[in-house]
Write an enzyme that holds these catalytic residues in place. Sequence first.
Site, PDB file in Angstrom:
ATOM      1  N   SER A   1       1.537  -9.772   4.035  1.00  0.00           N
ATOM      2  CA  SER A   1       2.474 -10.395   3.103  1.00  0.00           C
ATOM      3  C   SER A   1       3.600  -9.393   2.870  1.00  0.00           C
ATOM      4  O   SER A   1       3.346  -8.269   2.417  1.00  0.00           O
ATOM      5  CB  SER A   1       1.782 -10.725   1.776  1.00  0.00           C
TER       6      SER A   1
ATOM      7  N   ALA B   1      -4.022  -0.574  -2.433  1.00  0.00           N
ATOM      8  CA  ALA B   1      -3.118  -1.652  -2.801  1.00  0.00           C
ATOM      9  C   ALA B   1      -1.692  -1.224  -2.483  1.00  0.00           C
ATOM     10  O   ALA B   1      -1.399  -0.038  -2.319  1.00  0.00           O
ATOM     11  CB  ALA B   1      -3.253  -1.963  -4.293  1.00  0.00           C
ATOM     12  N   LYS B   2      -0.789  -2.194  -2.419  1.00  0.00           N
ATOM     13  CA  LYS B   2       0.594  -1.889  -2.067  1.00  0.00           C
ATOM     14  C   LYS B   2       1.278  -1.025  -3.117  1.00  0.00           C
ATOM     15  O   LYS B   2       2.258  -0.350  -2.825  1.00  0.00           O
ATOM     16  CB  LYS B   2       1.368  -3.194  -1.856  1.00  0.00           C
ATOM     17  N   ARG B   3       0.757  -1.062  -4.329  1.00  0.00           N
ATOM     18  CA  ARG B   3       1.358  -0.221  -5.375  1.00  0.00           C
ATOM     19  C   ARG B   3       1.011   1.257  -5.194  1.00  0.00           C
ATOM     20  O   ARG B   3       1.557   2.123  -5.871  1.00  0.00           O
ATOM     21  CB  ARG B   3       0.875  -0.686  -6.744  1.00  0.00           C
ATOM     22  N   ASP B   4       0.072   1.554  -4.267  1.00  0.00           N
ATOM     23  CA  ASP B   4      -0.341   2.936  -4.019  1.00  0.00           C
ATOM     24  C   ASP B   4       0.617   3.561  -3.009  1.00  0.00           C
ATOM     25  O   ASP B   4       0.298   3.745  -1.832  1.00  0.00           O
ATOM     26  CB  ASP B   4      -1.781   2.957  -3.486  1.00  0.00           C
TER      27      ASP B   4
END
Length: 276
Positions: free
Chosen positions: A9, A248-251
């Site tokens: 995504s 996660a993408k926030r990492d």
Amino acid sequence: MVVTRFAPSPTGPLHLGHAYAAIVAHDMARAAGGRFLLRMEDIDRQRSRGGWDQACLDDLAWLGLTWDGLLYQSTRLPAYQAALDRLEAMGLLYGCTCTRGDIKAALSAPQGGILPSEGPDGLVYPGTCRGKPVTSGALRLDLTRAVNRAPHLEFTETGTRPGLHRIDPLQMLSEVGDVVLARRDMGTSYHLSVVVDDAFQGVTHVTRGEDLFEATQIHVLLQRLMGLSSPIWHHHALIRDDEGRRLAKRDDARALMTYRAEGATPADIRRMVGLG
């Protein structure tokens, strides 16, 4: 011919977990002389902005991966609508106006404070809106009717839980519930679009993280209902952080672009994820 795919995504940077998933799918196809495809799961148009799709492509090319086709789900909305029309004609869809809070309240109230059950589609929906017309809100699959039309389901797994898996309809009813197949703001959902697109792209082997293993029963059911062939499934381990949490993408600390900027090589990334 073996055909695999990697379907990120484009809502943020790729991280080590994405690299692992992409390399597994790529190498499986190349080892068999097959095809490796990319699919941008960009149906969430609000979050799929900012050029993240091109950033994903740049990272994958830097890893040394090559692909034989690229599909954007945002171009496939008519195909998803056609699938919904087919399921509606079979009497398997209904409209749902419940919010997440409504569902949690409905699940918790009669159980004396017992926490609501979670399934592969989130909170197991109690069927509050079952029977409502499809013009109301999101569209849900009437799972009871669906499994009655396709009672004998099974799939082959070659990854973390290898073997032939038979799906128990009663267990599915209690642990999965009536899943959402189309959200108001998207016109589709992950479960519907992934099934329709895997068939469209001719995917023979679905490789993905083991966190999606339980969702396989939903996808096998939809494939049977729509007369689509079921691929071989290969769920693999997840890359986790030092505390055991899935990346996660926030990492951003584990984003591929961060490693690239720090001078890492594609070979370094393969070693980091255990594929070197």
